[in-house]
Design a protein around this motif. Structure first.
Motif, PDB file in Angstrom:
ATOM      1  N   GLU A 110      -9.658  -0.633 -48.209  1.00 33.46           N
ATOM      2  CA  GLU A 110     -10.996  -0.347 -47.684  1.00 33.46           C
ATOM      3  C   GLU A 110     -10.964   0.581 -46.478  1.00 33.46           C
ATOM      4  O   GLU A 110     -11.975   1.181 -46.128  1.00 33.46           O
ATOM      5  N   LYS A 159     -21.086   0.611 -52.663  1.00 35.95           N
ATOM      6  CA  LYS A 159     -19.998  -0.363 -52.568  1.00 35.95           C
ATOM      7  C   LYS A 159     -19.250  -0.144 -51.249  1.00 35.95           C
ATOM      8  O   LYS A 159     -18.512   0.836 -51.090  1.00 35.95           O
ATOM      9  N   LYS A 160     -19.420  -1.063 -50.328  1.00 43.65           N
ATOM     10  CA  LYS A 160     -18.836  -0.927 -48.999  1.00 43.65           C
ATOM     11  C   LYS A 160     -17.321  -0.729 -49.082  1.00 43.65           C
ATOM     12  O   LYS A 160     -16.614  -1.483 -49.732  1.00 43.65           O
ATOM     13  N   GLY A 161     -16.838   0.328 -48.416  1.00 47.24           N
ATOM     14  CA  GLY A 161     -15.414   0.627 -48.418  1.00 47.24           C
ATOM     15  C   GLY A 161     -14.968   1.507 -49.570  1.00 47.24           C
ATOM     16  O   GLY A 161     -13.835   2.012 -49.553  1.00 47.24           O
ATOM     17  N   PRO A 202     -27.222  -2.355 -53.676  1.00 46.03           N
ATOM     18  CA  PRO A 202     -25.971  -2.733 -54.353  1.00 46.03           C
ATOM     19  C   PRO A 202     -25.224  -1.569 -54.986  1.00 46.03           C
ATOM     20  O   PRO A 202     -24.038  -1.692 -55.278  1.00 46.03           O
ATOM     21  N   THR A 208     -26.012  -2.354 -41.981  1.00 48.99           N
ATOM     22  CA  THR A 208     -25.434  -3.691 -41.900  1.00 48.99           C
ATOM     23  C   THR A 208     -25.068  -4.235 -43.283  1.00 48.99           C
ATOM     24  O   THR A 208     -25.394  -3.636 -44.325  1.00 48.99           O
ATOM     25  N   ASP A 209     -24.410  -5.380 -43.287  1.00 48.72           N
ATOM     26  CA  ASP A 209     -24.084  -6.056 -44.549  1.00 48.72           C
ATOM     27  C   ASP A 209     -25.353  -6.382 -45.328  1.00 48.72           C
ATOM     28  O   ASP A 209     -25.364  -6.326 -46.570  1.00 48.72           O
ATOM     29  N   GLU A 210     -26.418  -6.722 -44.601  1.00 51.77           N
ATOM     30  CA  GLU A 210     -27.699  -6.995 -45.276  1.00 51.77           C
ATOM     31  C   GLU A 210     -28.233  -5.731 -45.957  1.00 51.77           C
ATOM     32  O   GLU A 210     -28.803  -5.808 -47.057  1.00 51.77           O
ATOM     33  N   ASP A 211     -28.011  -4.580 -45.314  1.00 49.77           N
ATOM     34  CA  ASP A 211     -28.453  -3.320 -45.929  1.00 49.77           C
ATOM     35  C   ASP A 211     -27.633  -3.008 -47.182  1.00 49.77           C
ATOM     36  O   ASP A 211     -28.182  -2.527 -48.177  1.00 49.77           O
ATOM     37  N   PHE A 212     -26.322  -3.290 -47.129  1.00 44.15           N
ATOM     38  CA  PHE A 212     -25.505  -3.087 -48.334  1.00 44.15           C
ATOM     39  C   PHE A 212     -25.972  -4.013 -49.452  1.00 44.15           C
ATOM     40  O   PHE A 212     -26.019  -3.613 -50.626  1.00 44.15           O
ATOM     41  N   ALA A 213     -26.322  -5.232 -49.095  1.00 40.87           N
ATOM     42  CA  ALA A 213     -26.805  -6.179 -50.109  1.00 40.87           C
ATOM     43  C   ALA A 213     -28.105  -5.691 -50.740  1.00 40.87           C
ATOM     44  O   ALA A 213     -28.347  -5.897 -51.935  1.00 40.87           O
TER      45      ALA A 213
END
Length: 584
Positions: A258, A340-342, A337, A329-334
């Protein structure tokens, strides 16, 4: 000193972050009222007024005329230029008892423009330069460093009005030369750098930065004379690369990679190159941010840049102003979808892609360059992804960190980084405000033309802190003579009346000679008096004490620390020689 309204402090203020803040408070020059808001005590006000005098003298010398506007201003002119919205939370807003919107002026472009519009109508009235020295207000999110970054501050702002661009260039150069004289007289090390215009708008823009290790601004310079605020650095894009022989892009399994560091390690282990090792510069990192625009609209922005570089958030903020940059933020990535973070890759980015996320790339990402980047699937990356063949960004954004040793954009050598305090900023505004507010005059042919403007600011109260920052030492303030509240401090030490009589006599003689004298006549110990002398920072001190019995007094130079004894009868002449022979 026994009657001067001052109290020196033995301890640093709890919120002091930089030396100038520490010493200006401890020496009794300023006092904190609220975060970012300070009162000026007699000593501080004397220094502030001397700065104002220097500024006024140099502005008057180029023919600029002083006016004074209110700080409390109506909303409507700022609506016409859209700055009511663009300034966002930085603007102090209030309502009167009738519900009308008002603001505390951050700068006065609108008001100067309307005043000239109200009174002038012909090219014969131009060129014109007006200025004011006045309190300004900005609701800083993080006021810090005392008066270096406050919410209320004193500023000189001036504006030029010309019939054409040639006139604007001439007015700009006159102000630039006046600023050089101002900052030369203030006596600190400064540099002139290319800058961003920011919320002011306009084209050409330069900053005058006081060189200071604790400065908020980072700037770069080269041996060949290039100098720019780091936000204004524009790297030269490399030439496009022929990719006719480039292999097809291929996705590979790259577990636990990542970060750029882990990805490069894996590439060298599992996919070694034949010519050299992989480095972070071979990877394309895609970083996602949220932009919040002044009207409240939110936008997702993806930035592609070489993996060995980080996004410089100050450069990014300057590039997207007036929008505010917010972390993704992680909430924004959620909520997104497809990202894909990283492992985000260009194939899902762009305004025409499935994500509809605007995708801007670093200037180094040119057509034909080959990259290793995310495959939009956890644990997978794409190798040999070619810009211009496999993906096309929506545009270019130059916000990667600038590093020591990077080549100067103009080819004048390697860059070095330093820090500074913004002391002055000059802009060629052009016709932005004149067009918004309808400032037109009749030209030589009787035709209505829009006036072109320049805007020029000096941080007057900030200059006090900048000079203090550049001249103070571990003992206290150390003013240049041009700004010191007093030329000389006379310190009477001892208990005998003859000491105080001699000190008072010298003080009166210096006063009659036109020298500003601070006389420490307090019944305090020599240690207390000497400590206060160092903290207050007058350029010259005369100590009259036990050596008076031998017919001697001591003259001390605050800057060099040198001490010399002179005959009491020669003290007046020696002090005058010290003052008038000083270049400080």
């Amino acid at each position: 000193m026994s009657s001067l309204f001052v109290r020196t402090l033995r301890d640093d203020p709890a919120d002091a972050e930089v030396p100038s803040h520490r010493w200006l408070v401890r020496a009794g020059y300023i006092r904190r009222v609220a975060p970012g808001i300070y009162s000026w005590l007699p000593l501080g006000l004397k220094v502030l007024q001397k700065v104002e005098t220097i500024v006024r003298e140099e502005m008057d010398a180029i023919g600029a005329q002083e006016v004074h506007f209110p700080a409390l201003l109506p909303r409507e002119p700022y609506e016409d230029t859209n700055r009511w919205t663009e300034y966002g939370d930085n603007l102090f807003r209030l309502k009167d008892r009738k519900g009308a919107d008002l603001l505390l002026g951050p700068t006065h472009e609108e008001m100067f423009t309307l005043m000239v519009k109200d009174l002038y109508s012909s090219y014969k009235d131009l060129p014109l330069a007006l200025y004011q020295v006045q309190n300004k207000y900005r609701d800083e999110a993080r006021p810090r460093a005392g008066i270096l970054r406050g919410r209320e501050f004193v500023m000189k702002d001036s504006y030029s009005f010309d019939i054409d661009d040639a006139g604007l260039e001439a007015s700009y150069q006159k102000h630039r030369e006046a600023y050089i004289k101002i900052f030369d007289r203030l006596g600190f090390d400064y540099v002139i750098v290319q800058a961003m215009a920011g919320a002011m708008g306009g084209s050409k823009s330069e900053e005058f930065l006081a060189v200071a290790a604790n400065g908020e601004d980072t700037f770069v310079r080269s041996p060949g004379g290039y100098a720019a605020n780091v936000e204004a650095v524009r790297i030269a894009a490399p030439a496009a690369v022929d990719y006719a022989d480039a292999p097809a892009a291929h996705a590979e399994n790259t577990p636990d990679s990542e970060t750029i560091e882990t990805l490069v390690t894996l590439l060298n282990k599992d996919f070694p190159r034949t010519d050299r090792e992989w480095t972070g510069a071979d990877t394309l990192k895609n970083v996602v941010f949220k932009l919040v625009h002044p009207d409240g609209k939110q936008e997702v922005l993806a930035i592609g840049l070489p993996g060995d570089r980080a996004v410089d958030e100050k450069r990014l903020e300057a590039a997207v102003e007036p929008a505010e940059v917010v972390a993704f933020t992680d909430e924004d990535f959620a909520a997104n979808p497809i990202l894909k973070k990283g492992y985000i890759g260009p194939e899902v980015l762009g305004e025409d892609s499935a994500s509809k996320v605007r995708y801007l790339c670093d200037p180094r990402v040119v057509s034909g360059t080959r990259w290793v980047t995310g495959a939009n699937q956890p644990g997978h990356h794409v190798i040999d992804l070619v810009c211009g063949r496999d993906f096309t960004p929506d545009g270019v954004i130059d916000v990667a960190e600038v590093r020591e040793g990077d080549p100067a954009p103009d080819g004048s050598g390697p860059l070095t980084l330093a820090r500074g305090i913004e002391m002055g900023h000059i802009f060629q505004l052009g016709r932005k405000y004149a067009e918004s507010l309808g400032l037109k005059v009749l030209d030589q042919n009787g035709k209505l033309v829009t006036v072109t403007m320049g805007s020029y600011g000096v941080g007057v109260s900030r200059a006090v802190a900048a000079v203090a920052e550049g001249t103070c030492d571990e003992k206290g303030l150390c003013w240049p003579r041009s700004l010191a509240p007093f030329d000389v401090e006379i310190v009477a030490t001892g208990k005998g009346e003859e000491v105080f009589a001699a000190a008072e006599k010298l003080a009166n003689e210096l006063d009659e000679a036109g020298v500003a004298v601070l006389y420490d006549d307090r019944k305090a110990s020599p240690g207390v008096k000497f400590a206060d002398t160092e903290i207050l920072g007058m350029p010259t001190a005369v100590v009259i004490g036990r050596d008076l019995a031998n017919g001697l007094v001591e003259i001390r130079d605050r800057k060099s620390g040198e001490k010399r004894s002179v005959a009491v009868g020669e003290a007046l002449a020696e002090v005058l020689k010290e003052i008038h022979g000083s270049d400080a």
